[in-house]
Design a protein around this motif. Structure first.
Motif, PDB file in Angstrom:
ATOM      1  N   LEU A  56      16.154  15.689  -1.123  1.00  0.00           N
ATOM      2  CA  LEU A  56      15.536  14.800  -0.149  1.00  0.00           C
ATOM      3  C   LEU A  56      16.512  13.780   0.436  1.00  0.00           C
ATOM      4  CD1 LEU A  56      12.152  14.265  -2.022  1.00  0.00           C
ATOM      5  CD2 LEU A  56      12.585  15.738  -0.054  1.00  0.00           C
ATOM      6  N   GLY A  57      17.810  13.912   0.094  1.00  0.00           N
ATOM      7  CA  GLY A  57      18.821  13.097   0.753  1.00  0.00           C
ATOM      8  C   GLY A  57      19.480  12.013  -0.072  1.00  0.00           C
ATOM      9  N   MET A  58      19.111  11.839  -1.339  1.00  0.00           N
ATOM     10  CA  MET A  58      19.713  10.782  -2.149  1.00  0.00           C
ATOM     11  C   MET A  58      21.067  11.245  -2.695  1.00  0.00           C
ATOM     12  SD  MET A  58      18.151   8.786  -5.497  1.00  0.00           S
ATOM     13  CE  MET A  58      16.829   8.007  -4.540  1.00  0.00           C
ATOM     14  N   PRO A  59      22.076  10.382  -2.733  1.00  0.00           N
ATOM     15  CA  PRO A  59      23.372  10.734  -3.325  1.00  0.00           C
ATOM     16  C   PRO A  59      23.210  11.125  -4.790  1.00  0.00           C
ATOM     17  CG  PRO A  59      23.562   8.718  -2.052  1.00  0.00           C
ATOM     18  CD  PRO A  59      22.095   9.032  -2.142  1.00  0.00           C
ATOM     19  N   ARG A  60      24.015  12.098  -5.250  1.00  0.00           N
ATOM     20  CA  ARG A  60      23.860  12.659  -6.586  1.00  0.00           C
ATOM     21  C   ARG A  60      23.929  11.608  -7.697  1.00  0.00           C
ATOM     22  NH1 ARG A  60      21.781  16.958  -9.015  1.00  0.00           N
ATOM     23  NH2 ARG A  60      22.579  18.275  -7.334  1.00  0.00           N
ATOM     24  N   ASN A  61      24.941  10.760  -7.682  1.00  0.00           N
ATOM     25  CA  ASN A  61      25.090   9.764  -8.745  1.00  0.00           C
ATOM     26  C   ASN A  61      23.886   8.833  -8.821  1.00  0.00           C
ATOM     27  OD1 ASN A  61      27.556  10.804  -9.459  1.00  0.00           O
ATOM     28  ND2 ASN A  61      28.768   9.254  -8.370  1.00  0.00           N
ATOM     29  N   GLN A  62      23.393   8.419  -7.669  1.00  0.00           N
ATOM     30  CA  GLN A  62      22.230   7.548  -7.638  1.00  0.00           C
ATOM     31  C   GLN A  62      20.983   8.293  -8.092  1.00  0.00           C
ATOM     32  OE1 GLN A  62      21.084   5.919  -3.760  1.00  0.00           O
ATOM     33  NE2 GLN A  62      20.820   3.911  -4.720  1.00  0.00           N
ATOM     34  N   ALA A  63      20.903   9.563  -7.759  1.00  0.00           N
ATOM     35  CA  ALA A  63      19.753  10.366  -8.165  1.00  0.00           C
ATOM     36  C   ALA A  63      19.635  10.448  -9.679  1.00  0.00           C
ATOM     37  CB  ALA A  63      19.867  11.774  -7.570  1.00  0.00           C
ATOM     38  N   TYR A  64      20.761  10.622 -10.380  1.00  0.00           N
ATOM     39  CA  TYR A  64      20.728  10.678 -11.849  1.00  0.00           C
ATOM     40  C   TYR A  64      20.270   9.346 -12.439  1.00  0.00           C
ATOM     41  CZ  TYR A  64      23.066  15.232 -12.058  1.00  0.00           C
ATOM     42  OH  TYR A  64      23.367  16.565 -11.946  1.00  0.00           O
ATOM     43  N   ALA A 103      16.228  18.002 -13.119  1.00  0.00           N
ATOM     44  CA  ALA A 103      15.330  18.512 -12.089  1.00  0.00           C
ATOM     45  C   ALA A 103      14.886  17.399 -11.135  1.00  0.00           C
ATOM     46  CB  ALA A 103      14.114  19.173 -12.731  1.00  0.00           C
ATOM     47  N   LEU A 104      14.548  16.235 -11.694  1.00  0.00           N
ATOM     48  CA  LEU A 104      14.167  15.107 -10.842  1.00  0.00           C
ATOM     49  C   LEU A 104      15.324  14.720  -9.913  1.00  0.00           C
ATOM     50  CD1 LEU A 104      12.218  12.612 -13.162  1.00  0.00           C
ATOM     51  CD2 LEU A 104      11.307  13.892 -11.217  1.00  0.00           C
ATOM     52  N   TYR A 140      14.926  18.879 -23.617  1.00  0.00           N
ATOM     53  CA  TYR A 140      13.850  19.021 -22.639  1.00  0.00           C
ATOM     54  C   TYR A 140      13.907  17.857 -21.646  1.00  0.00           C
ATOM     55  CZ  TYR A 140      12.063  21.158 -27.017  1.00  0.00           C
ATOM     56  OH  TYR A 140      11.921  21.821 -28.210  1.00  0.00           O
ATOM     57  N   GLY A 141      14.158  16.654 -22.181  1.00  0.00           N
ATOM     58  CA  GLY A 141      14.240  15.480 -21.316  1.00  0.00           C
ATOM     59  C   GLY A 141      15.395  15.546 -20.331  1.00  0.00           C
ATOM     60  N   PHE A 142      16.532  16.068 -20.795  1.00  0.00           N
ATOM     61  CA  PHE A 142      17.692  16.175 -19.901  1.00  0.00           C
ATOM     62  C   PHE A 142      17.437  17.174 -18.777  1.00  0.00           C
ATOM     63  CE2 PHE A 142      20.208  14.992 -23.911  1.00  0.00           C
ATOM     64  CZ  PHE A 142      20.118  13.638 -23.615  1.00  0.00           C
ATOM     65  N   ILE A 143      16.731  18.251 -19.102  1.00  0.00           N
ATOM     66  CA  ILE A 143      16.373  19.219 -18.060  1.00  0.00           C
ATOM     67  C   ILE A 143      15.459  18.554 -17.021  1.00  0.00           C
ATOM     68  CG2 ILE A 143      15.099  21.352 -17.577  1.00  0.00           C
ATOM     69  CD1 ILE A 143      16.049  22.368 -20.334  1.00  0.00           C
ATOM     70  N   PHE A 144      14.512  17.747 -17.519  1.00  0.00           N
ATOM     71  CA  PHE A 144      13.593  17.048 -16.614  1.00  0.00           C
ATOM     72  C   PHE A 144      14.376  16.069 -15.733  1.00  0.00           C
ATOM     73  CE2 PHE A 144       9.398  14.414 -16.493  1.00  0.00           C
ATOM     74  CZ  PHE A 144       9.199  14.814 -15.184  1.00  0.00           C
ATOM     75  N   ILE A 145      15.314  15.323 -16.327  1.00  0.00           N
ATOM     76  CA  ILE A 145      16.140  14.390 -15.557  1.00  0.00           C
ATOM     77  C   ILE A 145      16.932  15.133 -14.484  1.00  0.00           C
ATOM     78  CG2 ILE A 145      18.186  12.889 -15.699  1.00  0.00           C
ATOM     79  CD1 ILE A 145      17.104  11.999 -18.465  1.00  0.00           C
TER      80      ILE A 145
END
Length: 275
Positions: free
Chosen positions: A199-207, A191-192, A184-189
């Protein structure tokens, strides 16, 4: 570390992701070469044993013969066959099952049918995958007369994360919350992170942002001891951005979805135990 712990040999029958993760945690408590892994794939077993400096047993029975504490980490439908195969090697030892839905009574009944001397103690645990990085939680259930065995298992798993003893009646609940909870937590991560990318943040930084945010929130909840609602309220300024977001989560049934998911996992585990 005591000499008694140093001298214990621990076997893991079922060296998949969870068994290997627990073995790695135990290797931080006792010498790694006192740990034996056994699995249906000899090659994978040797590879996983080598990663932590453990030994690859020749068979399930070999692991049980060599070890004083034996963890059973196979699928629930395989437990009976595994127990039957190792039963002659269990006299006076500690047996630890992590099979979802398989009760202590079911384990004892299965062993009784083999007409062999029983283990000295049988303990159930329900771990989760973060044990691999020492941040897991392990639910543990044991008969009241087996406190010494429970304490031994707690010591062996002390580097896996938190160990919480519960009545066996709550093991299915623990599995549904913490055993399945990382998913459940990984799905939330995810999704965030997707929202951040939108909204424009690079994927690696977003994770990184998403994962660290959840990690930090969990650490704050555990270390502060404050009620989660109070911690949530502290972030929600009147008329601010966070309460606006929380309003949307409530509108979309965020809490209800989580509750229904946990209940579904619980019911599945209970159903497995009835088969």
């Amino acid at each position: 570390m005591s000499t008694e712990i140093d001298e214990i040999a621990v076997g893991f029958i079922g060296a998949g992701a969870m068994g290997s993760a627990l073995a790695k945690a135990v290797s931080r408590v006792i010498p790694a070469d006192h740990i034996y892994l056994a699995d249906s794939s000899p090659e994978k077993t040797r590879q996983r044993a080598a990663k932590i400096g453990a030994r690859a047993a020749e068979s399930n029975a070999d692991a049980a013969r060599r070890c004083g504490v034996i963890f059973i980490g196979v699928k629930p439908y395989l437990v009976a066959d595994v127990l039957t195969g190792i039963a002659p090697e269990l006299k006076g030892k500690t047996l630890v099952s992590m099979a979802a839905g398989v009760s202590l009574t079911a384990i004892k009944d299965c062993l009784a049918e083999t007409r062999t001397a029983p283990p000295a103690a049988t303990v159930r645990i329900m771990p989760n995958t973060p044990v691999s990085v020492g941040e897991g939680i392990v639910a543990l259930a044991a008969d009241d007369r087996q406190n010494a065995a429970a304490e031994l298992v707690k010591t062996l798993l002390s580097r896996a994360g938190r160990i919480e003893q519960v009545p066996e009646s709550l093991i299915d609940c623990a599995g549904a919350v913490s055993g399945s909870g990382p998913a459940y937590g990984f799905i939330f991560i995810e999704a965030l992170a997707d929202a951040a990318v939108l909204l424009g943040m690079p994927r690696n930084q977003a994770y990184i942002y998403a994962a660290q945010t959840l990690k930090g929130a969990a650490a704050l909840a555990l270390e502060s001891g404050a009620h989660p609602a109070a911690l949530k309220d502290a972030v929600c300024s009147p008329g601010g951005t966070t309460i606006e977001a929380v309003s949307v989560l409530e509108e979309r049934g965020f809490r209800a979805a989580i509750i229904h998911a946990v209940r579904a996992a619980h019911n599945k585990s209970a159903a497995v135990g009835k088969k």
